[in-house]
Design a protein around this motif. Structure first.
Motif, PDB file in Angstrom:
ATOM      1  N   ALA A 111       6.065  -6.688  43.428  1.00  0.00           N
ATOM      2  CA  ALA A 111       6.552  -8.002  42.995  1.00  0.00           C
ATOM      3  C   ALA A 111       7.786  -7.865  42.103  1.00  0.00           C
ATOM      4  CB  ALA A 111       5.438  -8.728  42.255  1.00  0.00           C
ATOM      5  N   PRO A 112       8.800  -8.700  42.418  1.00  0.00           N
ATOM      6  CA  PRO A 112       8.832  -9.786  43.411  1.00  0.00           C
ATOM      7  C   PRO A 112       9.361  -9.350  44.778  1.00  0.00           C
ATOM      8  CG  PRO A 112      10.803  -9.899  42.092  1.00  0.00           C
ATOM      9  CD  PRO A 112      10.014  -8.712  41.572  1.00  0.00           C
ATOM     10  N   LEU A 113       9.451  -8.047  45.036  1.00  0.00           N
ATOM     11  CA  LEU A 113      10.050  -7.562  46.275  1.00  0.00           C
ATOM     12  C   LEU A 113       8.982  -7.308  47.331  1.00  0.00           C
ATOM     13  CD1 LEU A 113      12.898  -5.075  46.785  1.00  0.00           C
ATOM     14  CD2 LEU A 113      10.704  -4.542  47.843  1.00  0.00           C
ATOM     15  N   SER A 114       9.320  -7.671  48.575  1.00  0.00           N
ATOM     16  CA  SER A 114       8.464  -7.389  49.725  1.00  0.00           C
ATOM     17  C   SER A 114       9.320  -6.741  50.809  1.00  0.00           C
ATOM     18  CB  SER A 114       7.837  -8.674  50.265  1.00  0.00           C
ATOM     19  OG  SER A 114       7.073  -8.417  51.418  1.00  0.00           O
ATOM     20  N   LEU A 115       8.827  -5.632  51.368  1.00  0.00           N
ATOM     21  CA  LEU A 115       9.606  -4.879  52.350  1.00  0.00           C
ATOM     22  C   LEU A 115       8.760  -4.556  53.572  1.00  0.00           C
ATOM     23  CD1 LEU A 115      12.056  -3.091  53.266  1.00  0.00           C
ATOM     24  CD2 LEU A 115      10.943  -1.214  52.013  1.00  0.00           C
ATOM     25  N   ASP A 116       9.302  -4.870  54.747  1.00  0.00           N
ATOM     26  CA  ASP A 116       8.742  -4.422  56.026  1.00  0.00           C
ATOM     27  C   ASP A 116       9.822  -3.582  56.707  1.00  0.00           C
ATOM     28  OD1 ASP A 116       6.239  -5.742  55.848  1.00  0.00           O
ATOM     29  OD2 ASP A 116       7.199  -7.621  56.428  1.00  0.00           O
ATOM     30  N   ASP A 148      13.220  -5.717  56.783  1.00  0.00           N
ATOM     31  CA  ASP A 148      13.070  -7.137  56.461  1.00  0.00           C
ATOM     32  C   ASP A 148      12.661  -7.192  54.992  1.00  0.00           C
ATOM     33  OD1 ASP A 148      12.643  -9.818  56.329  1.00  0.00           O
ATOM     34  OD2 ASP A 148      10.879  -9.847  57.642  1.00  0.00           O
ATOM     35  N   THR A 149      13.620  -7.487  54.121  1.00  0.00           N
ATOM     36  CA  THR A 149      13.407  -7.418  52.679  1.00  0.00           C
ATOM     37  C   THR A 149      13.575  -8.798  52.051  1.00  0.00           C
ATOM     38  OG1 THR A 149      14.382  -5.207  52.720  1.00  0.00           O
ATOM     39  CG2 THR A 149      14.057  -6.219  50.559  1.00  0.00           C
ATOM     40  N   THR A 150      12.602  -9.187  51.270  1.00  0.00           N
ATOM     41  CA  THR A 150      12.676 -10.466  50.563  1.00  0.00           C
ATOM     42  C   THR A 150      12.398 -10.244  49.080  1.00  0.00           C
ATOM     43  OG1 THR A 150      10.337 -10.968  50.961  1.00  0.00           O
ATOM     44  CG2 THR A 150      11.920 -11.772  52.585  1.00  0.00           C
ATOM     45  N   VAL A 151      13.030 -11.063  48.248  1.00  0.00           N
ATOM     46  CA  VAL A 151      12.792 -11.079  46.799  1.00  0.00           C
ATOM     47  C   VAL A 151      12.455 -12.497  46.410  1.00  0.00           C
ATOM     48  CG1 VAL A 151      13.759 -10.693  44.506  1.00  0.00           C
ATOM     49  CG2 VAL A 151      14.347  -9.145  46.378  1.00  0.00           C
ATOM     50  N   GLY A 152      11.235 -12.698  45.964  1.00  0.00           N
ATOM     51  CA  GLY A 152      10.795 -14.051  45.628  1.00  0.00           C
ATOM     52  C   GLY A 152      10.802 -14.975  46.823  1.00  0.00           C
ATOM     53  N   ILE A 154      12.969 -14.886  49.274  1.00  0.00           N
ATOM     54  CA  ILE A 154      14.333 -15.074  49.781  1.00  0.00           C
ATOM     55  C   ILE A 154      14.795 -13.795  50.456  1.00  0.00           C
ATOM     56  CG2 ILE A 154      16.724 -15.592  49.174  1.00  0.00           C
ATOM     57  CD1 ILE A 154      15.660 -17.112  46.751  1.00  0.00           C
ATOM     58  N   ASP A 155      15.242 -13.911  51.712  1.00  0.00           N
ATOM     59  CA  ASP A 155      15.724 -12.757  52.465  1.00  0.00           C
ATOM     60  C   ASP A 155      17.039 -12.272  51.870  1.00  0.00           C
ATOM     61  OD1 ASP A 155      16.467 -10.869  54.295  1.00  0.00           O
ATOM     62  OD2 ASP A 155      16.191 -12.127  56.058  1.00  0.00           O
ATOM     63  N   ILE A 156      17.096 -10.967  51.504  1.00  0.00           N
ATOM     64  CA  ILE A 156      18.312 -10.448  50.881  1.00  0.00           C
ATOM     65  C   ILE A 156      19.192  -9.691  51.889  1.00  0.00           C
ATOM     66  CG2 ILE A 156      17.225 -10.302  48.628  1.00  0.00           C
ATOM     67  CD1 ILE A 156      16.957  -7.304  49.028  1.00  0.00           C
TER      68      ILE A 156
END
Length: 233
Positions: A111-116, A148-152, A154-156
């Motif tokens: 958190a807050p990062l999510s990575l696939d 596929d990376t998102t922070v909060g 939101i796709d970065i």
């Protein structure tokens, strides 16, 4: 009789970070290529010069190991607790050459990062016999990583990267039902740092067509544990 085991595969997913500068390697990337060329020369009959007395050849007539299979595995990396799913295949052409294919999916949330992350591998390998129950092998592969990376939420927009991997290893028949595979792997992709890794894979026969695998690999910044099934053809 030929065993149906196959050695260490692409189990390197979950080992990356954006790098700010070039990371020094334990030895240059050209070294694995030199090892592959050495393997090719050892496996080639023309590489053995004639002598007055017949010298023992390193390449015996047929390996005790089979290089054709399909497999599926799962794993977890200890530092970020990233979970991975891997699918792999190998196709043997003859007593020396084989092809390797791999697909990997890794997911991690810090958190807050999510990575696939998705990885693809296509490679060419060769092997030669060191002893009756020992093979030496090497694989050079093209690898591609997409993110596929998102922070909060939101796709970065993390860019995709590609490069090459180099693996050398030794396969050992510890018994009629157990194979041990020791390997060293380098993955070289632009703008990303994936640490070189040492790995061990144990394959245990369940039936004549299925083996259970348990593997462990370690690098400078993390350890990876995995289990899987291998289907032999």
């Amino acid at each position: 009789p030929r065993s149906h085991h196959k050695g260490q595969d692409s189990r390197q997913q979950g080992r990356w970070s954006i790098r700010g500068g070039a990371r020094p390697r334990p030895f240059p990337t050209l070294v694995p290529l030199m090892i592959l060329l050495l393997l090719a020369s050892l496996a080639s009959p023309s590489a053995h010069l004639p002598t007055l007395h017949a010298a023992p050849s390193l390449q015996a007539p047929g390996s005790a190991f089979q290089y054709t299979y399909l497999e599926v595995g799962i794993g977890r990396e200890d530092r970020t607790e990233a979970d991975s799913l891997t699918l792999g295949a190998s196709l043997e052409f003859n007593d020396t050459w084989f092809a390797r294919f791999g697909y990997g999916l890794t997911s991690v949330e810090v958190a807050p990062l999510s990575l696939d992350a998705t990885s693809l591998q296509v490679g060419l390998g060769l092997h030669t016999i060191l002893a009756k129950q020992i093979d030496l092998y090497g694989v050079a592969s093209y690898v591609d990583y997409s993110f596929d990376t998102t922070v909060g939420g939101i796709d970065i927009g993390t860019p995709n990267v590609d490069g090459f991997s180099y693996e050398v290893g030794t396969r050992i028949h510890a018994s009629s039902w157990l194979e041990l595979d020791l390997s060293y792997t380098i993955i070289d992709v632009e703008d990303f740092s994936i640490p070189d890794s040492l790995g061990i894979n144990a394959l245990v026969d369940v039936t004549s067509a299925i083996s259970f695998s348990a593997n462990y690999s370690t690098s400078d910044d993390s350890d990876l544990l995995g289990i899987g099934l291998r289907f032999h053809f």
